[in-house]
Design an enzyme around this catalytic site. Structure first.
Site, PDB file in Angstrom:
ATOM      1  N   ALA A 154       0.857  -1.187   0.000  1.00  0.00           N
ATOM      2  CA  ALA A 154       0.000   0.000   0.000  1.00  0.00           C
ATOM      3  C   ALA A 154       0.896   1.241   0.000  1.00  0.00           C
ATOM      4  CB  ALA A 154      -0.895  -0.006   1.239  1.00  0.00           C
ATOM      5  N   LYS A 155       0.419   2.293  -0.664  1.00  0.00           N
ATOM      6  CA  LYS A 155       1.228   3.521  -0.754  1.00  0.00           C
ATOM      7  C   LYS A 155       0.785   4.457   0.371  1.00  0.00           C
ATOM      8  CE  LYS A 155       3.045   6.450  -4.464  1.00  0.00           C
ATOM      9  NZ  LYS A 155       4.463   6.273  -4.217  1.00  0.00           N
ATOM     10  N   VAL A 156       1.407   4.277   1.514  1.00  0.00           N
ATOM     11  CA  VAL A 156       1.038   4.971   2.741  1.00  0.00           C
ATOM     12  C   VAL A 156       2.111   6.009   3.063  1.00  0.00           C
ATOM     13  CG1 VAL A 156       0.572   4.632   5.215  1.00  0.00           C
ATOM     14  CG2 VAL A 156      -0.104   2.875   3.565  1.00  0.00           C
TER      15      VAL A 156
END
Ligand code: PMP
Length: 293
Positions: free
Chosen positions: A153-155
């Site tokens: 996930a691009k957190v």
């Protein structure tokens, strides 16, 4: 660089001036790094229209990242795409970098808050001409363990790992870091995926410890269509150093050749490598892609 007095951004359904946008100092995202974002590119097509490359894939990944972090986003992919085309029109942008960010409201508790903000900004992106080959070093920092967070996930908070690695590499005089996974296999760069070429075949680390890049998948598809074998497999720094060539892939920089790993140069001249061939194919693809809204 990012905005001037006329720049408009999209914020929670409104078009507002970037210079007048405000964010609360009590935002949970600011304190704990809980936010999700994307990095998207748009290109001018030969006919003069603007095309956002793989908008669907990027916004699907944004919604996936949000879901993993228990963040509710009330905009479907199609609407986010339409808003982004309007954003480009408002700002008269064609070749642009687009940055959607979902951040949270005021809350100091360690539980995701319900108040969600959706921001989309864009700025001009000039093609990187004559990209210099990178001097890469293996970072002492490792990618986060997939059992500790959702690495696919691009957190926002994940990027402290990228920043630490990049800072450390630059401090030792290198142009880019390369991070290993928890087991010591090659994982990815601070903001890019890696491919190596060996005996005319390409190898890239499998999903699991990496952000599965949209450029990475595009390059795999382009290579396979061109009859090039691509294998997703784990490999060590020693194997990488014995490869013929290597390159990074990512939305912003597209495909960038690597000159050396810890000052050990690759055998092949990058200009005759598969990376150089794929770079040309990628460049053509992004400028001929259909506009899908
Ligand atoms: N890995 C990381 C850690 C990244 O930040 C990025 C950039 N989003 C990538 C890989 C490449 O992903 P993409 O091709 O989707 O830009």
């Amino acid at each position: 660089m990012y905005f001037n007095d006329n720049t408009k951004i999209f914020l929670n359904g409104d078009w507002i001036k970037a210079s007048e946008a405000q964010v609360s100092l009590y935002s949970q995202s600011l304190h704990y790094g809980i936010g999700v974002f994307e990095g998207i590119r748009s290109y001018e097509l030969p006919g003069g229209e603007t095309s956002i490359f793989k908008a669907r894939e990027h916004y699907e990944r944004l919604l996936y990242s949000a879901e993993k972090m228990h963040i509710v986003v009330n905009y479907p992919v199609e609407e986010l795409t339409r808003i982004t085309y309007r954003l480009l029109e408002h700002n008269k942008l064609t070749n642009a970098y687009i940055r959607p960010l979902v951040y949270l409201g005021n809350d100091m508790a360690l539980a995701p808050t319900k108040e969600t903000h959706v921001m989309i900004a864009a700025w001009e992106w000039k093609p990187l001409l004559g990209k210099e080959l990178l001097r890469v070093t293996i970072s002492p920092f490792r990618r986060p363990d997939p059992k500790s967070c959702f690495v696919d996930a691009k957190v926002t908070g994940h990027y402290i790992n990228s920043l630490l690695a990049q800072h450390e590499a630059k401090a030792r005089g290198f142009s880019e870091a390369l991070l290993l996974d928890g087991k010591g296999f090659i994982a990815e760069g601070p903001g890019a995926n890696i491919f190596m070429e060996k005996d005319k075949k390409l190898y890239t680390p499998p999903k699991g410890n990496i952000l599965p890049g949209i450029t990475r998948q595009t390059v795999i598809d382009l290579a396979r269509n061109a009859g090039i074998t691509v294998e997703e497999k784990y490999f060590t720094p020693a194997e990488l150093k014995e490869a013929d060539a290597a390159f990074f892939t990512g939305t912003a920089a597209e495909i960038v050749g690597i000159n050396s790993i810890d000052d050990q140069k690759f055998k092949k001249d990058y200009n005759t490598s598969l990376g150089a061939t794929l770079s040309k194919l990628y460049s053509q693809l992004v400028r001929t892609s259909e506009i899908t809204v």
